[in-house]
Motif scaffolding. Sequence first.
Motif, PDB file in Angstrom:
ATOM      1  N   THR A 247       0.813  -1.220   0.000  1.00 42.40           N
ATOM      2  CA  THR A 247       0.000   0.000   0.000  1.00 42.40           C
ATOM      3  C   THR A 247       0.849   1.274   0.000  1.00 42.40           C
ATOM      4  O   THR A 247       0.317   2.351   0.208  1.00 42.40           O
ATOM      5  N   HIS A 248       2.155   1.144  -0.193  1.00 40.61           N
ATOM      6  CA  HIS A 248       3.013   2.338  -0.177  1.00 40.61           C
ATOM      7  C   HIS A 248       3.964   2.360  -1.361  1.00 40.61           C
ATOM      8  O   HIS A 248       4.716   1.400  -1.573  1.00 40.61           O
TER       9      HIS A 248
ATOM     10  N   ARG B  64      -8.851   0.004   5.543  1.00 41.45           N
ATOM     11  CA  ARG B  64      -7.838   0.879   4.956  1.00 41.45           C
ATOM     12  C   ARG B  64      -8.323   2.318   4.914  1.00 41.45           C
ATOM     13  O   ARG B  64      -9.472   2.585   4.609  1.00 41.45           O
TER      14      ARG B  64
ATOM     15  N   ILE C 188      -8.882   5.826   3.386  1.00 44.44           N
ATOM     16  CA  ILE C 188      -8.919   6.416   2.048  1.00 44.44           C
ATOM     17  C   ILE C 188      -8.932   7.936   2.081  1.00 44.44           C
ATOM     18  O   ILE C 188      -8.694   8.569   1.069  1.00 44.44           O
TER      19      ILE C 188
ATOM     20  N   ASP D 181      -4.409   6.642  -5.150  1.00 41.72           N
ATOM     21  CA  ASP D 181      -3.997   5.276  -5.485  1.00 41.72           C
ATOM     22  C   ASP D 181      -4.819   4.256  -4.703  1.00 41.72           C
ATOM     23  O   ASP D 181      -5.240   3.237  -5.222  1.00 41.72           O
ATOM     24  N   ARG D 182      -5.022   4.559  -3.432  1.00 46.36           N
ATOM     25  CA  ARG D 182      -5.758   3.611  -2.584  1.00 46.36           C
ATOM     26  C   ARG D 182      -7.232   3.578  -2.941  1.00 46.36           C
ATOM     27  O   ARG D 182      -7.880   2.529  -2.859  1.00 46.36           O
TER      28      ARG D 182
ATOM     29  N   ILE E  15      -0.688  -1.594  -4.623  1.00 47.23           N
ATOM     30  CA  ILE E  15      -0.581  -0.235  -5.168  1.00 47.23           C
ATOM     31  C   ILE E  15       0.178  -0.265  -6.501  1.00 47.23           C
ATOM     32  O   ILE E  15      -0.021   0.583  -7.362  1.00 47.23           O
TER      33      ILE E  15
END
Length: 498
Positions: A260-261, A409, A411, A468-469, A480
């Motif tokens: 996620t990064h 998550r 957002i 992106d998320r 990602i």
Amino acid sequence: MNALIERRLEELTELKNKNFETYAYSFDVNNYSNDIKNNYEALEGKDVSIAGRIMALRRMGKASFAHIQDKLGKIQIYLRGDDIGPEYEAFKLMDIGDIIGVTGYVFKTKTGEISVHGRSLKLLSKSIRPIPIAKETVDEQGNKVVHDQFADKELRYRQRYVDLIVNPEVKDTFIQRSKIISEMRRYLDNLGLVEVETPILQPLYGGASARPFISHHNALDIDLYLRIADELYLKRLIVGGFDGVYEISKDFRNEGMDRTHNPEFTMMEMYVAYKDYIWMMETVENMVASICNTVYGTTKFTIEGKEIDFTPPWDRMSMVDELLKVTGLDVLKATKEELTAALKKFGGEPEKNTSKSALIDELFEASIQFKITQPTFVIDYPVELSPLAKKHRTKEGLVERFEGFVLGREICNAFSELNDPLDQRQRFEAQVKMREEGDEEAHQVDEDFLRALEYGMPPTAGLGVGIDRLVMLLANQPSIRDVILFPQMKPEKKEKAE
RNA sequence: GGGUGCGUAGCUCAGUGGUAGAGCAUCUGCCUUUUAAGCAGAGGGUCGGUGGUUCGAGACCACCCGCGCUCACCA
């Protein structure tokens, strides 16, 4: 290793020797694969000009079938030596991967496949590197089965151009991404906001807790930072009299990479004068619902096997109330020891030298955040965690802040923006103290920003959305890297020149 | 950074210490409605890298490089 490439170079030379053009200048395209298939009745027997990449070849002596792929999909072409004459000699020297232009009439084959019967053929670009082509079949249920699909994740990310050629669903994901951003922009424009651009190279970095990339300006002989957030510049614009602004652009954070990064990522930040975080919650849920409806035609999604419903209104959850309910702790009154004990109970591992507010945040993540499935706004955070957010109008020790969570998550992140310059100075000073105690990610004091606030900033609601998320969720992509065209990779080993 | 898995032909993958394999792709021949086209034949490898163990290593060991998953850090 070069045998396949050498062979193609030979073909290229042979084509040139026979005076065939190998890298053309243009080709007049007037139709596309799927448009032809969708309008067969109107186009049957009519001439079309199409162009694309050869993706399959079936040669049968003096006639051949091929599939070419254009921006919309694939279509079969049929070429006979009798019809296209000397160009058929050139065709014999073409390969899967070559880009060609074909003019011919639309027809259906014996087996019913809509195809183009070529009258003329032009090589537009000779491909000299073999593409990892997959083949497709259709099973008894009518589902497409792809054989030997190009699947090596490393190569797919490093050579995205190949990934895009051979994996159509990848292209589709990025088209979805484009549409999501377009619709977001349209929505914000309709709110009357002004899209602006603020510095990426900043003498001070601020607006978030993160470590920056450092660059250097030679002429000025100063270090500059790649921004970690847009926030402080956008708020300067609110001071300057813009009632509403937004920016969609890259931020950079010098931290770890994982699912996620990515070190550079796309953020949308917006600031609207005379509004507060209550208004912003409604705006966020309505904006996301609007994007869902426009791009996908629904607000109900199946993401990672779970039914997710983005229909407003989303749930609201008070962070401290929920923590009291789940952990039995009044986290604002609890001691660090109590928080640490509670955190351990929920499987968390407290960092050494952690502040109380960070412990609360970790406890929230460990006990509640990961369980949030449906779109939910978590509201009212401890003040220490949020040095740019306004103190809560009624609740002591909290700020007016919310984060939106889906499937555990985050957002988005938003506050009623702090516009009291004296309070802001104190918050910065508290950050300086945290920095001195070893928190590398504590905010820096931005005197120019404070000066702007001293001139007076109207009450303002602010928001940041990790694009992106958001795309990962809506397009149901697990990493990602699947929503960034060219994700950051470790440097490739140098290959010998080929 | 820790744990763990993986890396063999252009692609997808088999190969448990004894001659480097398959399908697709490629090449040659035949084939003017094929469609994972077909039939007959052929070529293609620094087995991620460097050392080591062994009579013998793609396989075992060590280190290194890259990627995946995961944890930590972090939005």
